[in-house]
Design a protein around this motif. Structure first.
Motif, PDB file in Angstrom:
ATOM      1  N   UNK A  61       0.841  -1.207   0.000  1.00 41.33           N
ATOM      2  CA  UNK A  61       0.000   0.000   0.000  1.00 41.33           C
ATOM      3  C   UNK A  61       0.873   1.254   0.000  1.00 41.33           C
ATOM      4  N   UNK A  62       1.903   1.260   0.861  1.00 45.21           N
ATOM      5  CA  UNK A  62       2.761   2.448   0.927  1.00 45.21           C
ATOM      6  C   UNK A  62       3.534   2.645  -0.387  1.00 45.21           C
ATOM      7  N   UNK A  63       3.998   1.535  -1.008  1.00 44.93           N
ATOM      8  CA  UNK A  63       4.690   1.656  -2.302  1.00 44.93           C
ATOM      9  C   UNK A  63       3.766   2.339  -3.314  1.00 44.93           C
ATOM     10  N   UNK A  64       2.500   1.878  -3.352  1.00 43.45           N
ATOM     11  CA  UNK A  64       1.534   2.437  -4.298  1.00 43.45           C
ATOM     12  C   UNK A  64       1.294   3.914  -3.993  1.00 43.45           C
ATOM     13  N   UNK A  65       1.179   4.244  -2.711  1.00 43.26           N
ATOM     14  CA  UNK A  65       0.953   5.649  -2.329  1.00 43.26           C
ATOM     15  C   UNK A  65       2.123   6.536  -2.754  1.00 43.26           C
ATOM     16  N   UNK A  66       3.307   5.915  -2.834  1.00 46.38           N
ATOM     17  CA  UNK A  66       4.491   6.687  -3.230  1.00 46.38           C
ATOM     18  C   UNK A  66       4.677   6.688  -4.748  1.00 46.38           C
ATOM     19  N   UNK A  67       3.689   6.168  -5.472  1.00 40.41           N
ATOM     20  CA  UNK A  67       3.715   6.272  -6.934  1.00 40.41           C
ATOM     21  C   UNK A  67       4.386   5.110  -7.644  1.00 40.41           C
ATOM     22  N   UNK A  68       4.679   4.028  -6.922  1.00 39.28           N
ATOM     23  CA  UNK A  68       5.328   2.885  -7.565  1.00 39.28           C
ATOM     24  C   UNK A  68       4.276   1.920  -8.109  1.00 39.28           C
ATOM     25  N   UNK A  69       4.631   1.222  -9.170  1.00 36.26           N
ATOM     26  CA  UNK A  69       3.726   0.213  -9.732  1.00 36.26           C
ATOM     27  C   UNK A  69       4.005  -1.093  -8.990  1.00 36.26           C
ATOM     28  N   UNK A  70       3.006  -1.572  -8.251  1.00 34.92           N
ATOM     29  CA  UNK A  70       3.292  -2.639  -7.293  1.00 34.92           C
ATOM     30  C   UNK A  70       2.309  -3.809  -7.390  1.00 34.92           C
ATOM     31  N   UNK A  71       2.874  -5.013  -7.186  1.00 40.30           N
ATOM     32  CA  UNK A  71       2.049  -6.217  -7.081  1.00 40.30           C
ATOM     33  C   UNK A  71       2.401  -6.931  -5.794  1.00 40.30           C
ATOM     34  N   UNK A  72       1.416  -7.633  -5.253  1.00 37.79           N
ATOM     35  CA  UNK A  72       1.639  -8.423  -4.037  1.00 37.79           C
ATOM     36  C   UNK A  72       1.183  -9.848  -4.332  1.00 37.79           C
ATOM     37  N   UNK A  73       2.059 -10.822  -4.083  1.00 36.83           N
ATOM     38  CA  UNK A  73       1.707 -12.224  -4.336  1.00 36.83           C
ATOM     39  C   UNK A  73       1.222 -12.844  -3.037  1.00 36.83           C
ATOM     40  N   UNK A  74       0.057 -13.448  -3.086  1.00 33.38           N
ATOM     41  CA  UNK A  74      -0.468 -14.136  -1.899  1.00 33.38           C
ATOM     42  C   UNK A  74      -1.210 -15.389  -2.353  1.00 33.38           C
ATOM     43  N   UNK A  75      -0.815 -16.537  -1.786  1.00 32.57           N
ATOM     44  CA  UNK A  75      -1.403 -17.814  -2.187  1.00 32.57           C
ATOM     45  C   UNK A  75      -2.650 -18.209  -1.421  1.00 32.57           C
ATOM     46  N   UNK A  76      -2.821 -17.655  -0.215  1.00 30.05           N
ATOM     47  CA  UNK A  76      -4.062 -17.927   0.536  1.00 30.05           C
ATOM     48  C   UNK A  76      -5.247 -17.329  -0.211  1.00 30.05           C
ATOM     49  N   UNK A  77      -6.455 -17.795   0.122  1.00 33.17           N
ATOM     50  CA  UNK A  77      -7.653 -17.251  -0.527  1.00 33.17           C
ATOM     51  C   UNK A  77      -7.962 -15.835  -0.064  1.00 33.17           C
ATOM     52  N   UNK A  78      -7.384 -15.446   1.066  1.00 33.39           N
ATOM     53  CA  UNK A  78      -7.650 -14.093   1.573  1.00 33.39           C
ATOM     54  C   UNK A  78      -6.334 -13.439   1.986  1.00 33.39           C
ATOM     55  N   UNK A  91      -2.546 -13.848  -7.408  1.00 35.69           N
ATOM     56  CA  UNK A  91      -2.994 -14.956  -6.555  1.00 35.69           C
ATOM     57  C   UNK A  91      -2.210 -16.222  -6.864  1.00 35.69           C
ATOM     58  N   UNK A  92      -1.573 -16.781  -5.853  1.00 35.42           N
ATOM     59  CA  UNK A  92      -0.797 -18.001  -6.031  1.00 35.42           C
ATOM     60  C   UNK A  92       0.445 -17.952  -5.167  1.00 35.42           C
ATOM     61  N   UNK A  93       1.243 -19.009  -5.270  1.00 33.97           N
ATOM     62  CA  UNK A  93       2.476 -19.101  -4.472  1.00 33.97           C
ATOM     63  C   UNK A  93       3.661 -18.730  -5.358  1.00 33.97           C
ATOM     64  N   UNK A  94       4.517 -17.876  -4.852  1.00 35.79           N
ATOM     65  CA  UNK A  94       5.609 -17.343  -5.674  1.00 35.79           C
ATOM     66  C   UNK A  94       6.902 -18.122  -5.525  1.00 35.79           C
ATOM     67  N   UNK A  95       7.641 -18.179  -6.615  1.00 35.05           N
ATOM     68  CA  UNK A  95       9.042 -18.590  -6.536  1.00 35.05           C
ATOM     69  C   UNK A  95       9.856 -17.507  -7.245  1.00 35.05           C
ATOM     70  N   UNK A 106      15.157 -10.428 -10.037  1.00 36.45           N
ATOM     71  CA  UNK A 106      14.272  -9.583 -10.832  1.00 36.45           C
ATOM     72  C   UNK A 106      13.085 -10.304 -11.434  1.00 36.45           C
ATOM     73  N   UNK A 107      12.912 -11.596 -11.087  1.00 39.49           N
ATOM     74  CA  UNK A 107      11.776 -12.348 -11.645  1.00 39.49           C
ATOM     75  C   UNK A 107      10.999 -13.074 -10.553  1.00 39.49           C
ATOM     76  N   UNK A 108       9.689 -13.064 -10.707  1.00 38.20           N
ATOM     77  CA  UNK A 108       8.825 -13.790  -9.768  1.00 38.20           C
ATOM     78  C   UNK A 108       7.864 -14.642 -10.576  1.00 38.20           C
ATOM     79  N   UNK A 109       7.866 -15.925 -10.260  1.00 39.38           N
ATOM     80  CA  UNK A 109       6.947 -16.824 -10.968  1.00 39.38           C
ATOM     81  C   UNK A 109       5.758 -17.157 -10.071  1.00 39.38           C
ATOM     82  N   UNK A 110       4.558 -16.990 -10.629  1.00 42.26           N
ATOM     83  CA  UNK A 110       3.332 -17.338  -9.906  1.00 42.26           C
ATOM     84  C   UNK A 110       2.523 -18.230 -10.837  1.00 42.26           C
TER      85      UNK A 110
END
Ligand code: NAI
Length: 462
Positions: free
Chosen positions: A20-37, A112-116, A121-125
């Motif tokens: 959230x803070x990254x986005x507020x600072x103007x960065x293009x951001x993604x968050x990986x989360x594998x749980x349903x919530x 959505x999913x589990x990251x490796x 510089x790369x994230x696989x989901x």
């Protein structure tokens, strides 16, 4: 061109706050989360659900212990465990949905999913590979058990299973008198379970100011928890009905056994980094499984950072949140910083226990000259009116300069009261600064002021 400025792995308090803070600072951001919530351990299977159960059972305790004293007569409520669980689940859903809303509002992409991490510089989901200028690992922690204890989350449970038992057990052995053991032990004691806590050390809540820990144990014992201290658990075995726990008393090496319907293993947590591919990347780790970082959360791999329970420091949601914010500020070109000297710790039992800064034992060990200002809630009118006068506030201040070095509170709303001292410490305040601040009457916070007064010419109501 990288697809994202930042990809954060993990949607718990560290990760989602950072996103959230990254986005507020103007960065293009993604968050990986594998749980349903979203919300991680804290919102789904930790802080938040445990607080729902602590609240419900505290109300029950009030009905049994204090209602008649206040002239509130009538039949005591019956516990409907399924409905209490549904209430807890509603609380979880309300909170996790709130984070989802905040992600949308701030334009954070939830992958959505589990990251490796296949390469820097790369994230696989799943089947997709995303690129990012920076990657932040915020994967948190998981319960660590003991050798000889196999968790099945049915009879031998961690905090996860303890939050969702199919029925209220008649008896429970809790291994470990830390925060989880005492919070969950309190929940079940109030529900009528006979709870026995087996602890390796000779005191409960290691690291807590010893005087507070002693008072805490006395109060919990009065509430019905049983403690076996100085006992090293050797193993636990689930049978057809319940489980057996074997332990050895450290003083004479004698072997003992306990039987209970349910065994809760609450012997700490360990960083959760499995499956990320850190070994392949050559990420430097610490001997106890944490990711090694520098003062700015950077790992030894360029553009790869880590925060929260996955790195060194207290495993607390608010420590992770602060690191998440500081991390975002660093990535956003600002000067993120966490003051590790002022991180409060709270145990949400009744009474609550809260602390910040140094304990008396730490000051003694450092050979520092200090003074102690103490005030009992017995002298606080508000606490007496609500039958919560057990406990006290203890402020430790530098003997020469009066600067506040630490505070320890056991009593009503201790978890909220502590923040007055946290703010004071951030400002480098003296005990006299607190003592000279007008506090509304009648409030619990007057006890904090009185403890500060006790560092000087003395408390008034003592
Ligand atoms: P903990 O580290 O607080 O306590 C574990 C206890 O188990 C210690 O007292 C330890 O001496 C004891 N122990 C270890 N091995 C043992 C053995 N073989 N036999 C008997 N006793 C043994 O860990 P806990 O309570 O599991 O909590 C895990 C983490 O989660 C902690 O970092 C805690 O701060 C955090 N947490 C924080 C909460 C809060 O802030 N209110 C609530 C719940 C968890």
């Amino acid at each position: 061109m990288a697809e994202f400025d930042v990809i954060i792995i993990g949607g718990g308090p560290g990760g989602y706050v950072c996103a959230i803070r990254c986005a507020q600072l103007g960065l293009k951001v993604a968050c990986v989360e594998g749980r349903d919530s979203l919300g991680g351990t804290c919102l789904n299977i930790g802080c938040i659900p445990s607080k729902a159960l602590l609240n419900a059972t505290h109300q029950l305790h009030e009905v049994h212990e204090n209602f008649e004293k206040m002239g509130l007569m009538g039949a005591a409520p019956r516990v409907d465990w399924a409905r209490m669980q549904a209430y807890k689940d509603d609380v979880i859903a309300g909170n996790t949905k709130g984070i989802e809303f905040l992600f949308k509002k701030n334009k954070v992409t939830w992958l959505k999913g589990w990251a490796t991490i296949p390469a820097a510089g790369q994230v696989q989901v799943g089947d997709d590979t995303h690129s990012a200028k920076n990657i932040v690992i915020a994967t948190g922690s998981e319960p660590s058990t003991l050798p000889g204890v196999t968790v099945d989350e049915g009879t031998i449970v961690t905090s996860t299973g303890a939050l969702a038992l199919p029925k209220i057990p008649k008896s429970m052995v809790v291994i470990g008198a830390g925060v989880i053991g005492l919070e969950m032990g309190s929940v079940y004691t109030r529900l009528g379970t006979q709870v026995t806590v087996v602890e390796y050390l000779d005191t409960i809540t290691p690291g807590m100011d010893a005087e507070v820990a002693k008072a805490f144990q006395k109060i919990l014992t009065k509430q019905g928890l049983k403690f076996i201290l100085g006992a090293a658990v050797q193993g636990a075995e689930a049978g057809k009905k319940g489980a057996k726990v074997s332990y050895k008393l450290r003083k004479d090496d004698s072997a003992h056994e306990l039987e209970a319907d349910v065994v809760l293993v609450a012997t700490g947590r360990k960083p959760y980094t499995a499956g990320l591919g850190l070994e392949g990347l050559g990420v430097a780790m610490l001997p106890r499984g944490q990711i090694k970082t520098d003062g700015h959360f950077a790992t030894n791999i360029k553009g790869l950072y880590a925060i929260g329970d996955a790195i060194i420091g207290p495993m607390l949601a608010h420590k992770a949140e602060d690191e998440g914010m500081a991390m975002a500020e660093i990535l956003g070109g600002k000067h993120g910083h966490v003051n590790y000297g002022v991180i409060p710790g709270v145990v949400y039992t009744t009474p609550e226990v809260a602390s910040v800064g140094a304990t008396e034992e730490q000051l003694k060990e450092e050979g520092r000259a200090y003074k102690v200002g103490k005030f009992s809630f017995m002298g606080n009118g508000r606490a007496k009116a609500v039958f919560q006068a057990d406990g006290f506030v203890k402020i430790l201040a530098d003997k020469a300069t009066d600067r506040i070095l630490g505070a320890h509170i056991i009593g009503p709303m201790a978890g909220d009261l502590i923040h007055e001292v946290c703010v004071a410490m951030e400002f480098g305040a003296s005990a006299q600064d607190l003592a000279l601040t007008c506090h509304a009457h009648p409030t619990y916070s007057e006890a904090v002021r009185e403890a500060a007064l006790a560092c000087g010419d003395g408390a008034i109501h003592a």
